[in-house]
Design a protein around this motif. Structure first.
Motif, PDB file in Angstrom:
ATOM      1  N   ALA A 156      49.120  56.986  37.740  1.00 42.52           N
ATOM      2  CA  ALA A 156      48.768  56.982  36.174  1.00 42.52           C
ATOM      3  C   ALA A 156      49.167  55.874  35.559  1.00 42.52           C
ATOM      4  O   ALA A 156      48.077  55.464  34.668  1.00 42.52           O
ATOM      5  N   SER A 157      49.828  55.078  35.989  1.00 40.86           N
ATOM      6  CA  SER A 157      50.113  53.829  35.103  1.00 40.86           C
ATOM      7  C   SER A 157      49.097  52.875  35.629  1.00 40.86           C
ATOM      8  O   SER A 157      49.069  51.739  35.064  1.00 40.86           O
ATOM      9  N   LEU A 158      48.145  53.110  36.873  1.00 45.24           N
ATOM     10  CA  LEU A 158      47.155  52.213  37.022  1.00 45.24           C
ATOM     11  C   LEU A 158      46.271  52.264  35.931  1.00 45.24           C
ATOM     12  O   LEU A 158      45.324  51.278  35.619  1.00 45.24           O
ATOM     13  N   LEU A 159      46.106  53.219  35.268  1.00 43.30           N
ATOM     14  CA  LEU A 159      45.021  53.539  34.045  1.00 43.30           C
ATOM     15  C   LEU A 159      45.418  53.168  33.091  1.00 43.30           C
ATOM     16  O   LEU A 159      44.564  52.645  32.222  1.00 43.30           O
ATOM     17  N   GLY A 160      46.716  53.008  32.782  1.00 41.90           N
ATOM     18  CA  GLY A 160      47.103  52.275  31.258  1.00 41.90           C
ATOM     19  C   GLY A 160      48.786  52.375  31.446  1.00 41.90           C
ATOM     20  O   GLY A 160      49.470  53.226  31.902  1.00 41.90           O
ATOM     21  N   SER A 161      49.018  51.193  30.882  1.00 41.70           N
ATOM     22  CA  SER A 161      50.732  51.081  30.641  1.00 41.70           C
ATOM     23  C   SER A 161      51.114  51.903  29.592  1.00 41.70           C
ATOM     24  O   SER A 161      50.510  52.098  28.709  1.00 41.70           O
ATOM     25  N   PRO A 162      52.193  52.623  29.816  1.00 41.96           N
ATOM     26  CA  PRO A 162      52.764  53.410  28.702  1.00 41.96           C
ATOM     27  C   PRO A 162      53.296  52.836  27.666  1.00 41.96           C
ATOM     28  O   PRO A 162      53.534  53.365  26.569  1.00 41.96           O
ATOM     29  N   ARG A 190      48.909  45.109  28.526  1.00 41.35           N
ATOM     30  CA  ARG A 190      47.552  45.069  28.929  1.00 41.35           C
ATOM     31  C   ARG A 190      47.184  46.066  30.136  1.00 41.35           C
ATOM     32  O   ARG A 190      48.161  46.118  30.954  1.00 41.35           O
ATOM     33  N   SER A 191      45.959  46.767  30.134  1.00 40.33           N
ATOM     34  CA  SER A 191      46.012  47.716  30.974  1.00 40.33           C
ATOM     35  C   SER A 191      45.590  47.149  32.154  1.00 40.33           C
ATOM     36  O   SER A 191      45.143  46.055  32.451  1.00 40.33           O
ATOM     37  N   LEU A 192      46.110  47.869  33.410  1.00 46.27           N
ATOM     38  CA  LEU A 192      46.024  47.246  34.476  1.00 46.27           C
ATOM     39  C   LEU A 192      44.755  46.720  35.298  1.00 46.27           C
ATOM     40  O   LEU A 192      44.222  45.788  35.493  1.00 46.27           O
ATOM     41  N   ALA A 193      43.726  47.774  35.157  1.00 44.89           N
ATOM     42  CA  ALA A 193      42.329  47.426  35.276  1.00 44.89           C
ATOM     43  C   ALA A 193      41.729  46.158  34.684  1.00 44.89           C
ATOM     44  O   ALA A 193      41.224  45.257  35.172  1.00 44.89           O
ATOM     45  N   LEU A 249      43.218  43.201  36.136  1.00 41.61           N
ATOM     46  CA  LEU A 249      42.752  42.672  37.397  1.00 41.61           C
ATOM     47  C   LEU A 249      41.228  42.271  37.105  1.00 41.61           C
ATOM     48  O   LEU A 249      40.790  41.123  37.788  1.00 41.61           O
ATOM     49  N   PHE A 250      40.587  42.819  36.265  1.00 42.33           N
ATOM     50  CA  PHE A 250      39.163  42.345  35.822  1.00 42.33           C
ATOM     51  C   PHE A 250      39.286  40.786  35.577  1.00 42.33           C
ATOM     52  O   PHE A 250      38.525  39.959  35.860  1.00 42.33           O
ATOM     53  N   LEU A 251      40.338  40.758  34.568  1.00 47.68           N
ATOM     54  CA  LEU A 251      40.487  39.172  33.878  1.00 47.68           C
ATOM     55  C   LEU A 251      40.762  38.267  34.943  1.00 47.68           C
ATOM     56  O   LEU A 251      40.273  37.038  35.184  1.00 47.68           O
ATOM     57  N   TRP A 252      41.710  38.737  35.797  1.00 53.95           N
ATOM     58  CA  TRP A 252      42.346  37.688  37.004  1.00 53.95           C
ATOM     59  C   TRP A 252      41.324  37.482  38.255  1.00 53.95           C
ATOM     60  O   TRP A 252      41.222  36.399  38.383  1.00 53.95           O
ATOM     61  N   GLY A 253      40.650  38.454  38.316  1.00 54.72           N
ATOM     62  CA  GLY A 253      39.521  38.226  39.300  1.00 54.72           C
ATOM     63  C   GLY A 253      38.310  37.627  38.743  1.00 54.72           C
ATOM     64  O   GLY A 253      37.550  37.052  39.589  1.00 54.72           O
ATOM     65  N   GLU A 254      37.812  37.624  37.449  1.00 55.58           N
ATOM     66  CA  GLU A 254      36.415  37.202  37.303  1.00 55.58           C
ATOM     67  C   GLU A 254      36.617  35.959  36.233  1.00 55.58           C
ATOM     68  O   GLU A 254      35.645  35.051  36.234  1.00 55.58           O
ATOM     69  N   LEU A 255      37.731  35.795  35.500  1.00 53.74           N
ATOM     70  CA  LEU A 255      37.612  34.853  34.394  1.00 53.74           C
ATOM     71  C   LEU A 255      37.674  33.309  35.004  1.00 53.74           C
ATOM     72  O   LEU A 255      36.725  32.565  34.517  1.00 53.74           O
TER      73      LEU A 255
END
Lengths: 501, 1094
Positions: free
Chosen positions: A54-60, A64-67, A70-76
Motif C-alpha cells: 500500500a505504501s507504493l500507492l502513497g506515503s502515509p 511525494r507519492s512513490l509512483a 518514479l515517474f519524475l525520476w525516470g522521465e524528467l
C-alpha cells in the motif's frame, strides 16, 4: 508535640497512593495498535505485508507519492517531456540539468519508507511463528519473499538514480535503532539486491489465485523480471537472458492484441492487470494516483514533448489511418500533447478521465519489457538477429510505422542497440523507464556510448543552457542525483555525491 | 486524605454532649435601642457554631444551650462581635458597640504575602524570584484578557500578541524560551490549582498555541485580585513538571466581612486600524505587471492574459479588471468593545461570598471577527469552626468567537490585485451584486489551507470575510472545592483541594463557493466542518503544613508535604465534508461528499495523568537567615516505563543584610536582602502516548497531516509502523540558578529588585526532529542537547514625591536574556536557510553562541547600467577572462551562473572573485533584543485625580522586514507597495529598488536591505482617572464612584521603517529569526471606563 498517629496515618496514605501510581500512570492510546501488541497472528503479518504494498500507492506521511517520484525520476531527465507555464521550478531545474541538492525531487524519502516497512516485516514476522499455531514456516517464507523482492526493487531504483546509497537492511523500530550510516557502494547494493532476489525466488508463489493479486503482488515472475533488469544494468547478459526465459517459458504471459487500438488501450492501460502485465501498482478509485494535478488538470505541470508524436512515433502523411497504436491517443494526445497513458479513458474518442477517475496503474514490468530486455541482452552477446526478431514482434503488435524502422544490420551491435532504445521509447513512453534506458546504454562498456546522453541533452535543453548541460553530462558523476541536503544534515556520515560537492 | 479529614470531623462532633439549658436575653445598641436580627450562637471551643438564634424586633432571643462549657457569640454586621462564657448564667442582656470602623476599606497593615499557589509566605521572607502585580494597577486597560494587560509590566516576562483579532491569544515567555520545541507556555495556577490552557495538538485548531492561550480569556480581568509570577526554578519547583517554563499564579477576588457591596464596572472602547502600508492602486499595478513580465524574457504578456488589457471591446474583462480597489479598506471597519461586569461581595463571621457576572463584547476591526463572552463566578468561604473551613468556588464562562476563515486574510487583502473588482460586473458594466470570485486568474486561485489555518493561494478577501464562517463556541465550568482542617491549631494544618474543569469547545466552519470561486466538484467548495472537543480535567492537591512553634523565637519553620494529582481526558469529534448542495446548507450533516482528500471523520481520545509529591521546608533564624529546601518527585504518563519518574530538588536562601547589627544604623533602609537559589524542574513532552510505536492503517495524507482517508491495496487493509518506539525519551530538566538583591528604602518609597539568573535546560526535548529518511521515518521526538537562558532583570518602584495632595510614583523595569546552545545531538541540523534562494537568510546553530543571528549578503543598491555589472577585483580593476574578455558579475557560478543585468540588485562581492555566492555571506544581525522592559509614572492629586502613563521598549535588536521584502520584490502577481514606483526602469536610473522581474532573477536574496534595527520605545497607555470624593458619593448614596479615559498605543519612537517594530520570535525553533510580516501597526484603542459600587 502532637499525636504521632496522625503523622503515621498521613504517611500511610501517601505511601499507598505512591504505590498505586505506577498503574495509575500507565495510559494506553485508545486507537492504533501498539508495537508491543503487534506481531501475534498471521493476519497481522499479512496486514503488514499489504502495508508494504500500500505504501507504493502513497506515503502515509505526506511525502511525494512513490509512483509520481518514479515517474519524475525516470522521465524528467530524459527527452520525452516538455514544460508548461505551470511547471514547478524544481521540475524545470531537473529538465534543464540544473540540479541542486535542495531540489526536493531528489528526496528519496518515500522509497526508504517502503524499504523500512519491508525491513520491519523481515525482522518481526518470524516472531509470529510459535505465537500463532496456524502460521506455518511456508507462509512466513512466502511473505518474506514478497517483501524482500519489494525491497530489492526499491534499492534498484535508488541505485540507478543516486549511485551509492545508504544500505539499510535492518528495521528502525525504536529510537535506539537510529543510527548514522555511510553510503554503500553501488556494487555492494547491487549484490544485496541480487541476494534478496535469489533468496526470494524459491519461496515466491507463481500465482495467488486471482488476476489482480498476480499483477499487483510479487510473484516468482516479478522476481525474474527484476532479476533480468538488474542483470542487464550490471551487463550480465547471460543472467538477463536466463531470467527472461523463465518468464517467457512459463507461457503465462503474452502481448495484448493490437488490431483494435481501443480495445488494446483499454485492456492494457485503462483497466490494467492484463495478460501482458507482470507487476503494476494497483491504484483504484479509492486510492488514486497523483497524476491528475501533474499531468491531467488544465494547469498541468508536464506535457509530452511535441517531438514524441512527430518524431519518435512519427506520422504517415499519406495514410492517416496508418498509425502506431502506441502514439496519438495512447502515449499522448496530439491536440494538446497531454500525456495520455494516465489521463486517457479511451483511445478512439480521446475521452479524458475525470479528476475522480485517476486510478491508472503504474506499470513496473510488462511482458513487452521482458522481450525487449532479452533483445538487448542477446544483441550484446552477438545474436543480433534474435534481437531483431523480438523487436519485430513488439512492432508488429503495435503496427509501428515503417519510417521508424532503422533496419540495422544484425551484426551492427550499436545499430541494433539504438533501434532497441528507440523502440523502448515508443513502447514504454512515460512509464518511467526512459532515463534509465538512456543511461544504461550510455554507460555500457565503461561509457562507450556517452554521446547518447550528450545528443539527448542537446535536443532537450534550451539553447542558453545547452553548453553548460553538455559540459555537465561529460562528467559521468552528474548522471546521478545529488543527495538531498537534509539527508546530509541529519547524517554526518553521508558524503554528497561527487558532482555536487 | 479527604476521608481522613471526614473521620476527624465526625470524631469532634461525637464529643458533644447534651446538657440542655435555655438562655435568653435582650440585645441593645449603645443608645439602648433594641437591635433586630442579631445572631446569637452557641459556639464550641473551636469556634464552631452549635446552635443559633436571631433577635426579634424587640431585640429578644432565646436559645437552648447544649453544653454550658461552650460560649455564646453575639454578632451583627454593624456591631462588634461579643463572646461570652455561658457557665450557669441564663440571662444575657448585652449592649453592642458599633463597629462602623470595621466596615469599609480598612487596610490591614501586615506584611504582604507572596503566593506561590501552595503556601503563602511573607514577601519579605521570599527566598526565590517572584514578581507580583495587583490587578488594580491594570484595570484601566481595555484588555479582554489579563495577559494582554500584563504586557511589558513585569521584568523578565515577555508577552506578545498573536494578532489583534478578537479571541487571538498571547504568547507568554518567562525568562526566554527554555525549550526549543517542547511546551513553552508557563503554568497558570488559579486559586491554588493548575488551570489548563492547552488543547490536544492534533485537534483542528490545536496546532496554534496562540489559540490555546486564548482560553485564559475566560477569567474576567475584573475578577482577578492579584497575579504573581514565579520565575526561578526554585520557585517553580513546587509545581513540578508543568511549571518548568515559569508559573503565573492568579488569585480571584473573595468576599470579606462587610455588608453587601455591589460593584458595577463598565469599559467601552473604540479601536481603529492605523494607517496601513501604502499599496499600489489598480492603475499603478497594471503598469507594473506587464513590465515585470517583459523584463526577464523580452516577450510581452500573452494576449490570452486579459486581466491587464483594459480593452473596452471586451466589456466583461474591462469592467471587472479596470478598478482601483482598496482591498484592505474593504475588509476593515471600526472596532468596538464593551465590557460590563457586576459583582457582589460581602459576608459575615461565618460565610463570605464574592459573586460576579460579566459580559464582554468585541467587534473586531476586520469584518467577520467578533467575540462575545459571558462569565460568572461565585467564590464562597464558610468557616465552620476555627478548625474547619471550606471554600467552594464555581466559575462558568461562555465564549462565542467568530474568526476569519483563513487567519491570514489581511495578508491576502494586501497582496490582492487592486485592479480587480470586489463585485462582478456583467458585460454591460452593471454591478451584479455577486462577489467577483473567478475560478482562477493570473494571480492564482484558492489552493487550500495549510496546517496552521492560513489560506494558500488567493481569494476575494471581501467575499471570504463576509461569506466564509469560522465560529468557536466554548463553555467552561470549573467547580473548585477546598477543605481546610487544623489538626493542631497553628501547628499542623491539612488542606484538600479538588477541582473539576469541564471545557467544551465547538468549532464550526463553512467555506461557500462564492468565497473561493472554485468548481462545484472541488473539495474546497461548500466545505463544512464541525468539530467538538470536550476536556475533562480533575486536579487535586492535598497539603499538610507543619509550622512548629518554637519556644525560642529565634527559630521559625514552615514545612509542608503536598500531593498533587492531575488527570486530563479529552475526546474530540471532527467531521469535514464538501459540496453541500447550497451555500445555505452549512452543516456537514447535510448531504455532501465525504470521499475526497480534504474530508475527515475523526474521533479521538486522549488522557494524561501526572502526579507529584513535594516535601518542602523553610527555616529562618533570627529572621535574618532563611533557608528553603524542597524535593519533588514527579510521575507522568507521557513517558515510557523506563523514564517515567523524575526527582527534582531545590534549595534557596535569603540573607537579610539589613537585619545585621552593622546595618541597623542606616535608618533609611527598610530591608536589604540577598537571595540565592538553585532548583530543578522537569518538563514533560507535549503529546500523549508519544512513546508507543503505533501500527496504523495507511491513510492518504491530506493537506494537513491529520486529514486523510484510509486506503487499501487490492481490497485489503494495510498496516504500517507509523512511528518508532521511544525507549529513550527522558524528562527535560531545567536547572535554574538565581542570585537576587532586594532593597526597600525610605518606608517603602523605593523598592528595588535585581536578579541574575541562569537556566540550563538539560536533555532538551525536541519533538519531530527530522531524521535521515533511510530510517523509514520522517521525524522522531528526541532529547537533543543542552540549552542555556541567562540574563538579568531589574525592577524599580519609587515614590519620589508624596504629600497630602500630591503623590508621584515612578516605576521602571529592564531585563535581558540570552539563549545559548551548549550541546546538541549530531542528528540535529546545524544550519538553515539557502542563500542561493530569494528571500532566505542563513542561520547557523553554533555551540556556545547565542541564538538569533542571521547571515546574508550586503546590498549595495542597483546596477545602474551595463558598465556597473563588470566584475571588479580587490584593486578595483576589472577582472579579465583568460581570453581577454570582460567578465560580468555572476551569481553562484557554476551551479546557477546567472549573469547580473542592469537594474538587478547589487550585492557586495566580499572576496572580489566576480561571483556572488555563499562566500560573500556575512553576519547581518541578531534578532534577540538586548534589553526589554517598560517604565511608567503616575501622578495623583488628592486621591481623586490620577494620571498614569506607561511605556514599553525593546532595545538593540534586528528584524528582517519581511513585509518590505514581499511588497517590493516584484516577483509575482502580488500587489506591491508604492515604494516600487521608484524602481529601476531604464539604463542609467539610480535608485534603490531593482527592476521588476517576473519569477526570475535574484533581486531579493537575503541581504541587509531588509535588516533593520527595530529598537523602539512605545507610549503604550495613558489613563486619566477620576475618583469621586466622599462628599459626592455620600450624596449619591454610593460607596464609591470612579471613571477614567485610556488611550492605548499612542506613539512609537523607532527607526524601523516597517509597520510594527515589536516582532516576536514566533515558535521555538533555534533557527528562528524575527521576521516581520505585519502590514499594520497595533491598533489604537480609546477606552472609557466607569466603576461604581453601593
Amino acid at each position: 508535640m502532637f499525636k504521632s498517629t496522625t503523622i503515621k496515618i498521613a504517611f500511610a496514605i501517601l505511601l499507598v497512593s505512591g504505590v498505586s501510581c505506577k498503574k495509575w500512570l500507565d495510559r494506553k492510546p485508545h486507537d492504533g495498535i501498539t508495537g508491543a501488541a503487534y506481531w501475534q497472528t498471521k493476519e497481522q503479518v499479512q496486514a503488514a505485508v499489504t502495508g508494504c504494498y500500500a505504501s507504493l500507492l502513497g506515503s502515509p506521511n505526506g511525502s511525494r507519492s512513490l509512483a509520481e517520484l518514479l515517474f519524475l525520476w525516470g522521465e524528467l531527465r530524459a527527452d520525452m517531456l516538455a514544460a508548461t507555464t505551470f511547471t514547478a521550478n524544481e521540475e524545470l531545474d531537473i529538465m534543464n540539468v540544473n540540479i541542486l541538492p535542495t531540489n526536493s525531487i531528489t528526496n528519496w524519502r518515500s522509497v526508504y519508507q517502503t524499504i523500512n516497512y519491508c525491513n520491519t516485516v523481515i525482522d518481526f514476522a518470524p516472531q509470529v511463528i510459535g505465537k500463532d499455531q496456524t502460521f506455518t514456516q511456508e507462509a512466513l517464507n512466502k511473505s518474506i519473499a514478497e517483501v524482500k523482492a519489494l525491497r530489492a526493487l526499491m534499492y534498484f531504483y535508488l541505485v540507478r538514480s543516486f549511485g551509492d546509497v545508504p544500505l539499510k537492511i535492518k528495521s528502525t523500530s525504536s529510537d535506539k535503532d537510529i543510527e548514522q550510516i555511510p553510503k554503500a557502494s553501488m556494487d555492494s547494493v547491487l549484490t544485496q539486491i541480487l541476494q534478496d532476489l535469489n533468496d526470494a525466488e524459491p519461496y515466491a508463489v507463481s500465482t495467488y489465485g486471482d488476476r489482480a493479486s498476480d499483477k499487483g503482488r510479487i510473484t516468482k515472475y516479478t522476481i525474474n523480471a527484476i532479476q533480468a533488469d538488474v542483470y542487464l544494468w550490471m551487463e550480465n547478459y547471460a543472467g538477463c537472458i536466463t531470467a527472461c526465459n523463465k518468464i517467457i517459458n512459463s507461457s503465462q504471459f503474452g502481448l495484448i492484441d493490437g488490431t483494435v487500438a481501443n480495445t488494446w488501450f483499454n485492456t492494457l492501460y485503462v483497466n490494467g492487470n492484463s495478460n501482458e502485465s507482470i507487476f503494476e501498482f494497483q491504484f483504484d478509485n479509492q486510492r488514486q494516483n497523483t497524476f491528475y494535478p501533474l499531468l491531467g488538470i488544465s494547469s498541468r505541470h508536464l506535457i509530452a514533448n511535441p517531438t514524441v508524436l512527430t518524431d519518435i512515433f512519427s506520422v504517415d502523411f499519406v495514410n492517416p489511418l496508418n498509425v502506431d497504436i502506441r502514439g496519438d491517443g495512447a502515449s499522448a494526445r496530439s491536440t494538446d500533447n497531454m500525456i495520455w497513458k494516465y489521463s486517457g479513458l479511451s483511445n478512439d474518442n480521446r475521452t479524458q478521465r475525470a479528476s475522480t477517475q485517476y486510478s491508472a496503474h503504474w506499470f513496473v514490468y510488462r511482458y513487452a519489457d521482458i522481450l525487449l530486455m532479452k533483445a538487448e541482452a542477446t544483441n550484446q552477446l552477438g545474436n543480433g538477429q534474435e534481437a531483431l526478431d523480438l523487436i519485430t514482434a513488439i512492432r508488429n503488435r503495435a503496427t509501428a510505422l515503417a519510417i521508424t524502422n532503422t533496419n540495422p544490420s544484425p551484426t551492427d551491435k550499436d545499430g541494433v542497440a539504438d533501434f532497441i532504445l528507440a523502440e523502448r521509447a515508443r513502447e514504454f513512453a512515460f512509464e518511467g523507464k526512459r532515463w534509465y534506458d538512456l543511461l544504461r546504454n550510455a554507460k555500457r562498456n565503461n561509457y562507450q556510448r556517452l554521446n547518447i546522453l550528450l545528443q539527448m541533452v542537446a535536443n532537450t535543453v534550451p539553447p542558453d543552457r545547452q553548453q553548460s548541460a553538455i559540459a555537465k553530462y561529460m562528467d559521468k558523476n552528474s548522471h546521478y542525483f545529488p543527495i538531498y541536503y537534509y539527508e546530509l544534515q541529519t547524517d554526518n556520515q553521508l558524503v554528497q555525491n561527487p558532482f555536487y560537492r | 486524605m479527604f476521608c481522613f479529614c471526614l473521620v476527624a470531623v465526625s470524631c469532634i462532633i461525637s464529643k458533644a454532649q447534651a446538657q440542655a439549658v435555655t438562655v435568653q436575653g435582650k440585645i441593645t445598641d449603645s443608645d439602648g435601642k433594641p437591635v433586630y436580627g442579631v445572631t446569637v450562637a452557641e459556639v464550641d471551643e473551636d469556634g464552631r457554631t452549635i446552635k443559633a438564634d436571631r433577635t426579634d424586633v424587640d431585640g429578644n432571643f432565646s436559645l437552648k444551650i447544649i453544653n454550658k462549657k461552650h460560649k455564646l457569640s453575639i454578632s451583627h454586621i454593624s456591631f462588634k462581635t461579643v463572646e461570652l462564657s455561658i457557665g450557669d448564667k441564663t440571662v444575657f442582656n448585652q449592649t453592642l458597640q458599633s463597629s462602623s470602623k470595621d466596615i469599609g476599606e480598612v487596610v490591614v497593615i501586615s506584611s504582604r504575602k507572596a503566593d506561590n499557589g501552595m503556601v503563602p509566605i511573607a514577601e519579605k521572607n521570599l527566598t526565590t524570584s517572584q514578581t507580583h502585580i495587583n490587578a488594580k494597577d491594570l484595570e484601566e486597560m481595555q484588555a479582554a484578557s489579563i495577559d494582554q494587560a500584563l504586557q511589558g509590566r513585569l521584568p523578565g516576562v515577555d508577552i506578545t500578541a498573536a494578532s489583534g483579532d478578537p479571541g487571538a491569544g498571547m504568547q507568554i515567555r518567562i525568562r526566554g524560551t527554555s525549550s526549543i520545541n517542547g511546551a513553552t507556555n508557563p503554568l497558570i495556577v488559579v486559586d491554588g490549582l493548575p488551570y489548563e490552557t492547552s488543547i490536544p495538538s492534533d485537534f483542528n485548531f490545536g496546532t496554534s498555541d496562540e489559540v490555546g492561550y486564548a482560553q485564559l480569556l475566560n477569567i474576567a480581568p475584573s475578577d482577578i485580585r492579584d497575579i504573581s509570577i514565579l520565575k526561578d526554578a526554585a520557585a517553580t519547583a513546587v509545581w513540578g513538571s508543568r511549571a518548568a517554563n515559569g508559573v503565573v499564579v492568579i488569585n480571584t477576588k473573595r468576599g470579606g466581612v462587610s455588608r453587601p457591596v455591589l460593584t458595577y464596572t463598565f469599559k467601552g472602547s473604540v479601536t481603529k486600524q492605523p494607517e496601513a502600508l501604502p499599496m499600489l492602486n489598480g492603475d499603478q499595478y497594471s503598469t507594473l505587471i506587464p513590465e515585470e513580465y517583459m523584463n526577464p524574457t523580452g516577450t510581452a504578456l500573452p494576449q490570452t492574459i486579459k486581466e491587464f488589457q483594459y480593452d473596452p471591446n471586451d466589456p466583461y474583462w474591462y469592467h471587472n479588471y479596470s478598478n482601483n480597489t482598496n482591498w484592505i479598506d474593504a475588509i476593515t471597519r471600526l472596532g468596538f468593545i464593551q465590557d460590563h461586569n457586576i459583582s457582589m461581595t460581602g459576608g459575615g463571621e461565618k460565610a463570605r461570598y464574592f459573586a460576579s457576572l460579566g459580559y464582554f463584547n468585541q467587534k473586531g476591526t476586520t469584518i467577520g471577527t467578533n467575540l462575545d463572552r459571558i462569565n460568572t463566578r461565585i467564590n464562597l468561604d464558610y468557616i465552620v469552626s476555627e478548625k474547619i473551613k471550606f471554600r467552594s468556588d464555581f466559575s462558568y464562562s461562555y465564549t462565542n468567537n467568530d474568526r476569519n476563515f483563513g487567519i491570514n486574510l489581511r495578508d491576502i487583502a494586501y497582496r490582492k490585485m487592486p485592479n480587480m473588482s470586489i463585485y462582478e460586473f456583467d458585460e454591460f458594466g452593471n454591478n451584479s451584486g455577486n462577489y467577483f470570485s473567478p475560478f482562477s486568474n493570473i494571480q492564482g486561485s484558492y489552493l487550500g489551507l495549510d496546517a496552521k489555518g492560513n489560506v494558500l493561494g488567493t481569494v476575494n478577501p471581501v467575499a471570504m470575510a463576509n461569506e466564509a464562517t469560522n465560529n468557536f463556541i466554548s463553555q467552561r465550568v470549573t467547580p473548585h472545592f477546598k477543605l481546610d482542617y487544623a489538626i493542631r491549631k497553628n501547628i499542623l494544618q491539612a488542606s484538600f483541594d479538588v477541582q473539576f474543569d469541564i471545557n467544551n469547545t465547538k468549532n464550526k466552519s463553512f467555506l461557500p463557493q462564492t468565497a473561493t470561486g472554485r468548481l462545484s466538484t472541488e473539495p474546497a467548495v461548500n466545505r463544512a466542518y464541525d468539530g467538538d472537543i470536550d476536556v475533562f480535567n480533575v486536579t487535586t492537591k492535598t497539603n499538610l503544613v507543619y509550622t512548629p512553634q518554637f519556644k525560642n523565637e529565634k527559630h521559625n519553620l514552615v514545612s509542608y508535604i503536598s500531593l498533587n494529582t492531575y488527570d486530563n481526558k479529552s475526546t474530540s469529534h471532527e467531521v469535514l465534508t464538501s459540496n453541500t448542495a447550497s451555500s445555505i446548507l452549512q452543516d456537514p450533516s447535510s448531504p455532501s461528499r465525504t470521499q475526497n482528500s480534504d474530508s475527515k471523520l475523526q474521533a479521538k481520545q486522549y488522557e494524561t495523568r501526572s502526579m507529584g509529591l513535594l516535601l518542602t521546608a523553610q527555616y529562618s533564624y533570627l529572621d535574618k537567615y532563611i533557608l528553603n529546601a524542597g524535593l519533588r518527585g514527579d510521575g507522568n504518563s507521557r513517558f515510557g516505563p523506563d523514564h517515567r519518574y523524575g526527582l527534582f530538588p531545590s534549595v534557596s536562601s535569603r540573607w537579610r543584610i539589613s537585619g545585621e547589627k552593622f546595618m541597623k544604623k542606616i535608618k533609611s533602609i527598610d530591608d536589604l536582602s540577598l537571595r540565592l537559589s538553585y532548583g530543578q524542574s522537569g518538563n514533560d513532552p507535549v503529546r500523549d502516548y508519544a512513546y508507543f510505536s503505533i501500527y496504523n492503517a495507511l491513510i492518504t495524507a491530506g493537506p494537513t497531516a491529520s486529514i486523510g482517508t484510509p486506503f487499501s491495496y487490492l481490497g485489503q487493509g494495510g498496516i504500517y509502523p507509523s512511528n518508532p518506539e521511544l525507549k529513550d525519551l527522558r524528562w527535560e530538566t531545567i536547572i535554574g540558578e538565581n542570585l537576587g538583591v532586594d532593597l526597600t528604602m525610605f518606608s517603602r518609597r523605593i523598592t528595588f529588585t535585581l536578579d541574575f539568573y541562569k537556566n540550563r535546560t538539560k536533555d532538551l526535548f525536541y519533538p519531530g526532529l527530522q531524521i535521515s529518511s533511510f530510517t523509514g521515518f520522517n521525524n522522531i521526538d528526541l532529547n537533543v542537547g543542552t540549552l542555556d537562558n541567562q540574563g538579568f532583570e531589574l525592577g524599580l518602584n519609587t515614590t519620589p514625591y508624596r504629600s497630602k495632595t500630591w503623590q508621584v510614583d515612578l516605576n521602571f523595569n529592564i531585563s535581558s536574556n540570552e539563549n545559548i546552545i551548549r550541546e546538541i545531538s549530531p542528528l540535529y541540523p546545524s544550519s538553515k536557510g539557502d542563500v542561493t534562494t530569494n528571500g532566505q537568510y542563513a542561520t547557523f546553530l553554533k555551540i556556545n553562541n547565542p541564538f538569533g543571528s542571521f547571515y546574508g549578503y550586503k546590498f549595495l543598491g542597483v546596477y545602474k547600467d551595463l558598465a556597473s555589472t563588470i566584475a571588479i577585483d580587490e584593486k578595483g580593476q576589472p577582472i579579465i577572462g583568460p581570453n581577454g574578455q570582460i567578465i560580468y558579475m555572476k551569481f553562484n557560478y557554476p551551479s546557477i551562473g546567472y549573469t547580473f543585468q542592469p537594474g538587478d540588485a547589487m550585492y557586495e562581492d566580499i572576496n572580489h572573485d566576480g561571483n556572488i555566492n555563499y562566500q560573500d555571506v556575512v553576519y547581518l544581525g541578531n534578532s534577540n533584543p538586548k534589553y526589554t522592559g517598560g517604565f511608567g509614572a503616575s501622578v495623583s492629586y488628592k486621591g481623586q485625580w490620577k494620571l498614569t502613563a506607561f511605556f514599553n521598549y525593546r532595545f538593540k535588536y534586528d528584524v528582517i522586514n519581511g513585509t518590505k521584502m514581499n511588497t517590493t520584490n516584484m516577483y509575482g502577481f502580488d500587489n506591491q507597495s508604492t515604494a516600487v514606483l521608484r524602481r529601476w526602469r531604464k539604463e542609467g536610473d539610480v535608485t534603490d529598488i531593482p527592476r521588476a522581474l517576473y519569477r526570475s532573477g535574484y533581486n531579493f536574496l537575503g541581504s541587509d536591505r531588509y535588516v533593520e534595527d527595530a529598537s523602539f520605545l512605545r507610549f503604550r497607555t495613558i489613563t486619566l482617572r477620576y475618583t469621586a470624593s466622599k462628599k459626592l458619593t455620600d450624596k449619591l448614596k454610593l460607596k464609591n464612584l470612579s471613571g477614567y479615559i485610556t488611550v492605548e498605543n499612542i506613539y512609537t519612537w523607532t527607526n524601523y521603517t516597517g509597520q510594527d517594530p515589536e516582532v516576536s520570535l514566533r515558535g521555538s525553533d533555534p533557527f528562528r529569526v524575527a521576521f516581520d510580516q505585519s502590514f499594520t501597526p497595533p491598533a489604537r484603542t480609546f477606552t472609557i471606563g466607569l466603576t461604581g459600587s453601593f
